[in-house]
Enzyme design. Structure first.
Site, PDB file in Angstrom:
ATOM      1  N   GLY A 169       5.201  42.059  41.397  1.00 48.58           N
ATOM      2  CA  GLY A 169       5.607  42.793  40.397  1.00 48.58           C
ATOM      3  C   GLY A 169       7.373  42.668  40.194  1.00 48.58           C
ATOM      4  O   GLY A 169       7.462  41.450  40.314  1.00 48.58           O
ATOM      5  N   GLY A 170       8.129  43.548  39.907  1.00 47.32           N
ATOM      6  CA  GLY A 170       9.534  43.436  39.850  1.00 47.32           C
ATOM      7  C   GLY A 170      10.145  42.754  41.128  1.00 47.32           C
ATOM      8  O   GLY A 170      11.021  42.136  40.912  1.00 47.32           O
ATOM      9  N   GLY A 404      13.993   2.786  36.472  1.00 47.66           N
ATOM     10  CA  GLY A 404      14.741   4.109  36.165  1.00 47.66           C
ATOM     11  C   GLY A 404      15.063   4.918  37.328  1.00 47.66           C
ATOM     12  O   GLY A 404      16.123   5.545  37.547  1.00 47.66           O
ATOM     13  N   ALA A 405      14.060   4.961  38.245  1.00 46.40           N
ATOM     14  CA  ALA A 405      14.303   5.638  39.658  1.00 46.40           C
ATOM     15  C   ALA A 405      15.397   5.007  40.366  1.00 46.40           C
ATOM     16  O   ALA A 405      15.971   5.781  41.009  1.00 46.40           O
ATOM     17  CB  ALA A 405      12.934   5.489  40.425  1.00 46.40           C
TER      18      ALA A 405
HETATM   19  C1  HXC Z   1       5.138  54.007  44.967  1.00 50.89           C
HETATM   20  C2  HXC Z   1       4.154  53.100  46.579  1.00 50.89           C
HETATM   21  C3  HXC Z   1       4.165  51.661  45.725  1.00 50.89           C
HETATM   22  C4  HXC Z   1       4.887  51.819  44.364  1.00 50.89           C
HETATM   23  C5  HXC Z   1       2.891  51.466  47.507  1.00 50.89           C
HETATM   24  N1  HXC Z   1       3.294  52.589  47.506  1.00 50.89           N
HETATM   25  N2  HXC Z   1       3.425  50.770  46.439  1.00 50.89           N
HETATM   26  N3  HXC Z   1       4.528  54.093  45.990  1.00 50.89           N
HETATM   27  N4  HXC Z   1       5.322  52.969  44.060  1.00 50.89           N
HETATM   28  N5  HXC Z   1       4.890  50.635  43.698  1.00 50.89           N
HETATM   29  C6  HXC Z   1       3.065  53.574  48.761  1.00 50.89           C
HETATM   30  C7  HXC Z   1       1.493  53.842  48.790  1.00 50.89           C
HETATM   31  O1  HXC Z   1       1.071  55.046  48.119  1.00 50.89           O
HETATM   32  C8  HXC Z   1       1.394  54.177  50.095  1.00 50.89           C
HETATM   33  O2  HXC Z   1       1.885  55.586  50.439  1.00 50.89           O
HETATM   34  C9  HXC Z   1       2.275  53.122  50.912  1.00 50.89           C
HETATM   35  O3  HXC Z   1       3.329  53.136  49.731  1.00 50.89           O
HETATM   36  C10 HXC Z   1       1.530  52.187  51.360  1.00 50.89           C
HETATM   37  O4  HXC Z   1       0.695  51.401  50.463  1.00 50.89           O
HETATM   38  P1  HXC Z   1      -0.766  51.108  50.708  1.00 50.89           P
HETATM   39  O5  HXC Z   1      -1.407  50.855  49.174  1.00 50.89           O
HETATM   40  O6  HXC Z   1      -1.477  52.142  51.304  1.00 50.89           O
HETATM   41  O7  HXC Z   1      -0.495  49.891  51.627  1.00 50.89           O
HETATM   42  P2  HXC Z   1      -1.411  48.502  51.444  1.00 50.89           P
HETATM   43  O8  HXC Z   1      -2.927  48.822  51.488  1.00 50.89           O
HETATM   44  O9  HXC Z   1      -0.946  47.785  52.443  1.00 50.89           O
HETATM   45  O10 HXC Z   1      -1.191  47.937  50.028  1.00 50.89           O
HETATM   46  C11 HXC Z   1       0.027  47.227  49.439  1.00 50.89           C
HETATM   47  C12 HXC Z   1       0.085  46.990  48.016  1.00 50.89           C
HETATM   48  C13 HXC Z   1      -0.316  48.353  47.279  1.00 50.89           C
HETATM   49  C14 HXC Z   1      -0.699  45.930  47.824  1.00 50.89           C
HETATM   50  C15 HXC Z   1       1.463  46.780  47.941  1.00 50.89           C
HETATM   51  O11 HXC Z   1       0.440  49.558  47.831  1.00 50.89           O
HETATM   52  C16 HXC Z   1      -0.191  48.303  46.035  1.00 50.89           C
HETATM   53  O12 HXC Z   1      -1.093  47.484  45.253  1.00 50.89           O
HETATM   54  N6  HXC Z   1       0.977  48.815  45.537  1.00 50.89           N
HETATM   55  C17 HXC Z   1       1.188  49.023  44.035  1.00 50.89           C
HETATM   56  C18 HXC Z   1       1.803  47.529  43.609  1.00 50.89           C
HETATM   57  C19 HXC Z   1       2.263  47.618  42.056  1.00 50.89           C
HETATM   58  O13 HXC Z   1       1.375  47.669  41.325  1.00 50.89           O
HETATM   59  N7  HXC Z   1       3.592  48.042  41.902  1.00 50.89           N
HETATM   60  C20 HXC Z   1       4.109  47.900  40.636  1.00 50.89           C
HETATM   61  C21 HXC Z   1       4.251  46.623  40.027  1.00 50.89           C
HETATM   62  S1  HXC Z   1       4.992  46.560  38.428  1.00 50.89           S
HETATM   63  P3  HXC Z   1       1.459  56.508  51.522  1.00 50.89           P
HETATM   64  O14 HXC Z   1       2.151  57.710  51.525  1.00 50.89           O
HETATM   65  O15 HXC Z   1       0.072  56.738  51.399  1.00 50.89           O
HETATM   66  O16 HXC Z   1       1.782  55.987  53.097  1.00 50.89           O
HETATM   67  C22 HXC Z   1       6.670  46.300  38.766  1.00 50.89           C
HETATM   68  C23 HXC Z   1       7.222  46.317  37.424  1.00 50.89           C
HETATM   69  C24 HXC Z   1       8.573  45.798  37.458  1.00 50.89           C
HETATM   70  O17 HXC Z   1       6.970  46.117  39.676  1.00 50.89           O
HETATM   71  C25 HXC Z   1       9.180  44.890  36.508  1.00 50.89           C
HETATM   72  C26 HXC Z   1      10.581  44.622  36.543  1.00 50.89           C
HETATM   73  C27 HXC Z   1      10.967  43.410  36.243  1.00 50.89           C
END
Ligand code: HXC
Length: 510
Positions: A169-170, A404-405
């Site tokens: 994502g971001g 050209g290269a």
């Molecule tokens: C808040 C988050 C988080 C997030 C993970 N966590 N991502 N908390 N915001 N984006 C937290 C989880 O709740 C968890 O908390 C801990 O981090 C570890 O995550 P897990 O899922 O247990 O780890 P893992 O299985 O290793 O998976 C990692 C991951 C997954 C693949 C990154 O966490 C995931 O898919 N996260 C969401 C990704 C996502 O969609 N992000 C938003 C993208 S949109 P606990 O308390 O249980 O330890 C974006 C838009 C911005 O970024 C655009 C700007 C231009």
């Protein structure tokens, strides 16, 4: 006073433990270091000074006011690498998955701004789940603030990103705006949208690795500039890379003592080019025999292998080396090679790093795949990059420089400062066979005549002398003297002064 000191120590200890021992253990179990351990490996021992250790997020939705962890998921500060100042931020996956809150973003922006003010590189270490979902638009605003600093810093200070876990994502766009991105094999992945979204939108079944693992980005997409086996190797290689780079665009490249004489002869280079023009040879042999002590840091070694880009040193000072690689696709310029080298040439020009170019190029890659993919625009990037570059440019044509290269590869016509050729060089519009088939098409039915024409073309054109007679080549040099001739050329160019016409910025064919 003692109480106050103890309270401070306790607060520091709380911050250092991040998301807690269980999450640290889970990080280790995945083969990853923690954010702080990574900084320790990256920086000189004891040099790290942390900022904003006590910063907390300000979110009160979804019960977040009850969950505050000092530092808020990113460790920031400065330290040194072999005594030279760098700024760092390192995402802490143990704290809310390293996700980005507004406060977390402010910490990163602070070090980005300090780095620009003080003229030092920024190294960002990524291991995070993207936007802090609980913070909504505040998180998006935080990302944009970081992107803005990335863009303003571009060309002012070197910016390096190291991906050591999830980067989605971001999180992907800040690295994409930096100069170099590196990944760790198997434990890191980068993508704009993850496998679940991909499945919903395109119905493709992909894993994290097949969508955005190091194998994808270091070999196929070219998004990253190198992939390393583990966290430690990656961080040690970043230290090595930093040694080559100036601290900012106000500095000259670093120079260090060298025990390799500038006029070292390499007799083996006299036989590097095989007698048959279609037989490949390894251009890396030439590079490592020319640069100081054979030390060469290659950028994107697994992508666009028909061109080699990387840093070496001559007489202790950094040079950027660009070289066609006859071992891969005969060293042809295609889309990937053009993009890769153009970006590298521009980096060197931003940061006052002289360019040394070794040429053995049969031309641009023909075919619909290349034309449909926009070879014209991508090839023009490399041409543009060399043409606009005002750093010292020394070129050595070892064998083919066709069409050209020839023009593109730092020729005299694109303000090459010193242009050499080996006696084995063939500087022409194209190879003899192709040329004869076109200009003597009417004689196509007569193989004997055609063979004689080919011989005639080879004698008259497949050599460096035609270009040398016109001054397009400054001298034809003995291969074994290549290091010496490059070194003395670079000495003469130390005070080169050349500026392009005033403009707001150029309009490179993106
Ligand atoms: C808040 C988050 C988080 C997030 C993970 N966590 N991502 N908390 N915001 N984006 C937290 C989880 O709740 C968890 O908390 C801990 O981090 C570890 O995550 P897990 O899922 O247990 O780890 P893992 O299985 O290793 O998976 C990692 C991951 C997954 C693949 C990154 O966490 C995931 O898919 N996260 C969401 C990704 C996502 O969609 N992000 C938003 C993208 S949109 P606990 O308390 O249980 O330890 C974006 C838009 C911005 O970024 C655009 C700007 C231009």
């Amino acid at each position: 006073m003692q109480d106050l000191i103890e309270a401070l120590e306790q607060k520091r200890a709380d911050a250092r433990i991040g998301g807690g021992q269980a999450r640290i253990d889970s990080q280790h179990a995945k083969g990853k270091l923690t954010a702080r351990e990574r900084i320790q490996v990256l920086l000189d021992e004891g040099s790290f000074e942390e900022y904003d250790m006590f910063v907390e997020h300000r979110c009160s939705d979804f019960g977040m006011e009850e969950q505050k962890i000092p530092g808020d998921g990113v460790v920031t500060g400065h330290g040194t690498i072999n005594g030279r100042l760098v700024y760092v931020f390192s995402k802490d996956f143990t704290v809310f998955g390293g996700s980005l809150s507004r406060a977390h973003a402010e910490k990163i922006v602070k070090v980005q701004q300090m780095a620009v003010k003080n003229g030092a590189p920024v190294i960002g270490i990524f291991d995070a789940g993207g936007a802090r979902i609980q913070e909504g638009v505040d998180s998006l605003a935080g990302y944009a603030d970081i992107f803005m600093e990335n863009v303003l810093s571009s060309g002012v200070i070197p910016q390096i990103s190291v991906i050591m876990g999830p980067c989605a994502g971001g999180d992907v766009y800040s690295p994409a705006l930096t100069d170099f991105i590196f990944m760790v094999k198997d434990t890191s992945y980068m993508y704009v949208t993850g496998p679940d979204v991909v499945k919903t939108v395109t119905n493709e079944e992909v894993t994290h690795e097949t969508l955005g693992g190091a194998s994808v980005h270091a070999k196929k997409s070219g998004v990253v500039d190198g992939a390393f086996e583990n966290d430690i190797e990656a961080l040690i290689q970043i230290r090595r890379l930093i040694d080559y780079l100036p601290a900012s665009n106000r500095d000259k490249p670093p120079a260090r003592p060298v025990h390799d004489s500038f006029d070292r002869q390499e007799m083996s280079l006299d036989t590097l080019v095989p007698p048959n023009p279609n037989t490949p040879y390894d251009m890396k042999e030439l590079i490592t025999k020319v640069v100081d002590e054979g030390d060469f840091f290659e950028i994107s070694p697994q992508f666009g292998g028909n061109i080699i880009c990387g840093f070496g040193r001559i007489e202790g000072s950094t040079v950027g080396v660009v070289a066609n690689q006859p071992m891969t696709l005969a060293g042809v310029l295609d889309i990937d090679a053009s993009r890769k080298a153009a970006r590298f040439v521009r980096f060197c020009d931003c940061f006052n790093i002289p360019l040394v170019t070794f040429v053995d190029v049969p031309g641009f890659m023909p075919g619909t795949k290349q034309e449909y993919g926009g070879l014209i625009k991508h090839g023009a990037k490399l041409l543009f990059a060399y043409a606009e570059a005002t750093v010292p440019k020394v070129t050595v044509i070892t064998r083919k420089a066709y069409g050209g290269a020839y023009d593109v590869m730092s020729s005299k016509h694109l303000r090459g400062d010193v242009n050499y050729a080996w006696p084995t060089a063939e500087i022409a519009v194209m190879g003899a066979k192709g040329a004869v088939e076109i200009i003597f098409r009417k004689e196509a039915g007569d193989p004997e005549k055609l063979a004689a024409r080919t011989k005639e073309y080879e004698t008259n054109f497949a050599n460096p002398y035609v270009a040398a007679k016109r001054g397009y080549i400054d001298d034809i040099i003995m291969p074994h003297n290549t290091r010496k001739r490059i070194a003395t050329s670079l000495r003469t160019l130390k005070n080169k002064s050349l500026t392009n016409p005033w403009k707001k910025h150029d309009n490179i064919p993106l």
